[in-house]
Design a protein around this motif. Structure first.
Motif, PDB file in Angstrom:
ATOM      1  N   ASP A  58       0.820  -1.211   0.000  1.00  0.00           N
ATOM      2  CA  ASP A  58       0.000   0.000   0.000  1.00  0.00           C
ATOM      3  C   ASP A  58       0.849   1.255   0.000  1.00  0.00           C
ATOM      4  O   ASP A  58       1.960   1.280   0.535  1.00  0.00           O
ATOM      5  CB  ASP A  58      -0.890   0.049   1.248  1.00  0.00           C
ATOM      6  CG  ASP A  58      -1.957  -1.021   1.259  1.00  0.00           C
ATOM      7  OD1 ASP A  58      -2.289  -1.528   0.172  1.00  0.00           O
ATOM      8  OD2 ASP A  58      -2.460  -1.345   2.343  1.00  0.00           O
ATOM      9  N   VAL A  59       0.295   2.302  -0.596  1.00  0.00           N
ATOM     10  CA  VAL A  59       0.837   3.653  -0.462  1.00  0.00           C
ATOM     11  C   VAL A  59       0.003   4.299   0.637  1.00  0.00           C
ATOM     12  O   VAL A  59      -1.223   4.317   0.567  1.00  0.00           O
ATOM     13  CB  VAL A  59       0.718   4.445  -1.772  1.00  0.00           C
ATOM     14  CG1 VAL A  59       1.149   5.890  -1.572  1.00  0.00           C
ATOM     15  CG2 VAL A  59       1.517   3.772  -2.878  1.00  0.00           C
ATOM     16  N   GLU A  60       0.657   4.817   1.666  1.00  0.00           N
ATOM     17  CA  GLU A  60      -0.064   5.383   2.802  1.00  0.00           C
ATOM     18  C   GLU A  60       0.069   6.901   2.814  1.00  0.00           C
ATOM     19  O   GLU A  60       1.165   7.438   2.722  1.00  0.00           O
ATOM     20  CB  GLU A  60       0.492   4.800   4.099  1.00  0.00           C
ATOM     21  CG  GLU A  60      -0.287   5.212   5.325  1.00  0.00           C
ATOM     22  CD  GLU A  60       0.171   4.466   6.575  1.00  0.00           C
ATOM     23  OE1 GLU A  60       0.606   5.147   7.510  1.00  0.00           O
ATOM     24  OE2 GLU A  60       0.087   3.224   6.588  1.00  0.00           O
ATOM     25  N   ASP A  61      -1.073   7.574   2.906  1.00  0.00           N
ATOM     26  CA  ASP A  61      -1.124   9.033   3.009  1.00  0.00           C
ATOM     27  C   ASP A  61      -1.826   9.405   4.305  1.00  0.00           C
ATOM     28  O   ASP A  61      -2.910   8.886   4.597  1.00  0.00           O
ATOM     29  CB  ASP A  61      -1.938   9.637   1.853  1.00  0.00           C
ATOM     30  CG  ASP A  61      -1.248   9.522   0.520  1.00  0.00           C
ATOM     31  OD1 ASP A  61      -0.132  10.036   0.392  1.00  0.00           O
ATOM     32  OD2 ASP A  61      -1.841   8.920  -0.398  1.00  0.00           O
ATOM     33  N   GLN A  62      -1.213  10.285   5.080  1.00  0.00           N
ATOM     34  CA  GLN A  62      -1.882  10.817   6.265  1.00  0.00           C
ATOM     35  C   GLN A  62      -2.172  12.280   5.963  1.00  0.00           C
ATOM     36  O   GLN A  62      -1.259  13.079   5.768  1.00  0.00           O
ATOM     37  CB  GLN A  62      -1.012  10.673   7.504  1.00  0.00           C
ATOM     38  CG  GLN A  62      -1.767  10.961   8.775  1.00  0.00           C
ATOM     39  CD  GLN A  62      -1.006  10.523  10.004  1.00  0.00           C
ATOM     40  OE1 GLN A  62       0.205  10.633  10.052  1.00  0.00           O
ATOM     41  NE2 GLN A  62      -1.710  10.048  11.002  1.00  0.00           N
ATOM     42  N   VAL A  63      -3.470  12.619   5.874  1.00  0.00           N
ATOM     43  CA  VAL A  63      -3.863  13.946   5.413  1.00  0.00           C
ATOM     44  C   VAL A  63      -4.965  14.529   6.281  1.00  0.00           C
ATOM     45  O   VAL A  63      -5.715  13.812   6.929  1.00  0.00           O
ATOM     46  CB  VAL A  63      -4.371  13.898   3.948  1.00  0.00           C
ATOM     47  CG1 VAL A  63      -3.266  13.556   2.995  1.00  0.00           C
ATOM     48  CG2 VAL A  63      -5.522  12.936   3.797  1.00  0.00           C
ATOM     49  N   GLU A  64      -5.029  15.859   6.256  1.00  0.00           N
ATOM     50  CA  GLU A  64      -6.144  16.548   6.887  1.00  0.00           C
ATOM     51  C   GLU A  64      -7.308  16.524   5.908  1.00  0.00           C
ATOM     52  O   GLU A  64      -7.115  16.613   4.690  1.00  0.00           O
ATOM     53  CB  GLU A  64      -5.775  17.990   7.212  1.00  0.00           C
ATOM     54  CG  GLU A  64      -4.772  18.114   8.328  1.00  0.00           C
ATOM     55  CD  GLU A  64      -4.472  19.559   8.685  1.00  0.00           C
ATOM     56  OE1 GLU A  64      -4.767  20.462   7.878  1.00  0.00           O
ATOM     57  OE2 GLU A  64      -3.931  19.769   9.770  1.00  0.00           O
ATOM     58  N   CYS A  65      -8.505  16.377   6.424  1.00  0.00           N
ATOM     59  CA  CYS A  65      -9.685  16.281   5.564  1.00  0.00           C
ATOM     60  C   CYS A  65     -10.892  16.831   6.305  1.00  0.00           C
ATOM     61  O   CYS A  65     -10.832  17.085   7.499  1.00  0.00           O
ATOM     62  CB  CYS A  65      -9.925  14.827   5.156  1.00  0.00           C
ATOM     63  SG  CYS A  65     -10.116  13.738   6.579  1.00  0.00           S
ATOM     64  N   GLN A  66     -11.957  17.000   5.567  1.00  0.00           N
ATOM     65  CA  GLN A  66     -13.229  17.406   6.157  1.00  0.00           C
ATOM     66  C   GLN A  66     -14.177  16.217   6.093  1.00  0.00           C
ATOM     67  O   GLN A  66     -14.275  15.552   5.069  1.00  0.00           O
ATOM     68  CB  GLN A  66     -13.839  18.594   5.396  1.00  0.00           C
ATOM     69  CG  GLN A  66     -13.016  19.860   5.475  1.00  0.00           C
ATOM     70  CD  GLN A  66     -12.918  20.417   6.877  1.00  0.00           C
ATOM     71  OE1 GLN A  66     -13.867  20.336   7.651  1.00  0.00           O
ATOM     72  NE2 GLN A  66     -11.787  20.979   7.212  1.00  0.00           N
ATOM     73  N   ILE A  67     -14.853  15.957   7.191  1.00  0.00           N
ATOM     74  CA  ILE A  67     -15.810  14.853   7.251  1.00  0.00           C
ATOM     75  C   ILE A  67     -17.201  15.446   7.287  1.00  0.00           C
ATOM     76  O   ILE A  67     -17.475  16.384   8.037  1.00  0.00           O
ATOM     77  CB  ILE A  67     -15.576  13.989   8.499  1.00  0.00           C
ATOM     78  CG1 ILE A  67     -14.178  13.382   8.458  1.00  0.00           C
ATOM     79  CG2 ILE A  67     -16.641  12.903   8.606  1.00  0.00           C
ATOM     80  CD1 ILE A  67     -13.788  12.657   9.713  1.00  0.00           C
ATOM     81  N   GLY A  68     -18.075  14.916   6.473  1.00  0.00           N
ATOM     82  CA  GLY A  68     -19.451  15.395   6.424  1.00  0.00           C
ATOM     83  C   GLY A  68     -20.418  14.237   6.364  1.00  0.00           C
ATOM     84  O   GLY A  68     -20.031  13.074   6.405  1.00  0.00           O
ATOM     85  N   GLU A  69     -21.665  14.586   6.251  1.00  0.00           N
ATOM     86  CA  GLU A  69     -22.714  13.576   6.155  1.00  0.00           C
ATOM     87  C   GLU A  69     -23.019  13.305   4.697  1.00  0.00           C
ATOM     88  O   GLU A  69     -22.788  14.136   3.825  1.00  0.00           O
ATOM     89  CB  GLU A  69     -23.977  14.072   6.861  1.00  0.00           C
ATOM     90  CG  GLU A  69     -23.783  14.280   8.345  1.00  0.00           C
ATOM     91  CD  GLU A  69     -25.024  14.832   9.015  1.00  0.00           C
ATOM     92  OE1 GLU A  69     -26.033  15.069   8.312  1.00  0.00           O
ATOM     93  OE2 GLU A  69     -24.982  15.028  10.225  1.00  0.00           O
TER      94      GLU A  69
END
Length: 134
Positions: A58-69
């Motif tokens: 796997d290629v692993e990315d740790q990123v900031e994101c927005q979670i919504g519904e």
């Protein structure tokens, strides 16, 4: 008629619009979540010759994101109440996410059910479903 956005504006204007949108998004006061995305890499799987075992690479990315519904229209398409929508800036990912991508947020683990990219290729929107047994 094709309205996908290709060729509607010149590359310089497109780059300027993308930069403006990213600066607005990064300026927002919403607290982003941190997600780890594990996407199968270009090598796919490796074979251990001694044991005969296949291992997913796997290629692993740790990123900031927005979670919504998930939106109402998506519920009508068969999505479940517990599904999440995750939005991540495309340029922050080493590999484009797929439905094979696994996502971890805090201690929860999700599978990607749908991947879409906005017309300007700025954001990926991932629809997530909690993994069984996770």
């Amino acid at each position: 008629m094709n309205h996908t956005g290709a060729g509607l504006i010149d590359p310089v204007t497109l780059a300027s619009v993308r930069a403006d949108i990213l600066s607005i998004v990064e300026d927002t006061e919403l607290a982003p979540a941190v997600a780890t995305l594990r996407t199968p890499g270009p090598a796919g799987q490796t074979l251990d010759l001694a044991s005969g075992a296949l291992t997913r690479v796997d290629v692993e990315d740790q990123v900031e994101c927005q979670i919504g519904e998930v939106e109402d229209r998506e519920y009508r398409e068969g999505w479940e109440q517990a599904d999440l929508a995750l939005q991540v800036i495309a340029s922050r990912l080493a590999t484009a996410p797929t439905t094979e991508t696994r996502v971890s947020i805090a201690s929860a683990s999700y599978e990607v059910v749908r991947v879409s990219l906005d017309p300007l290729s700025i954001f990926y929107r991932l629809l997530l479903r909690r993994r069984k047994g996770a």
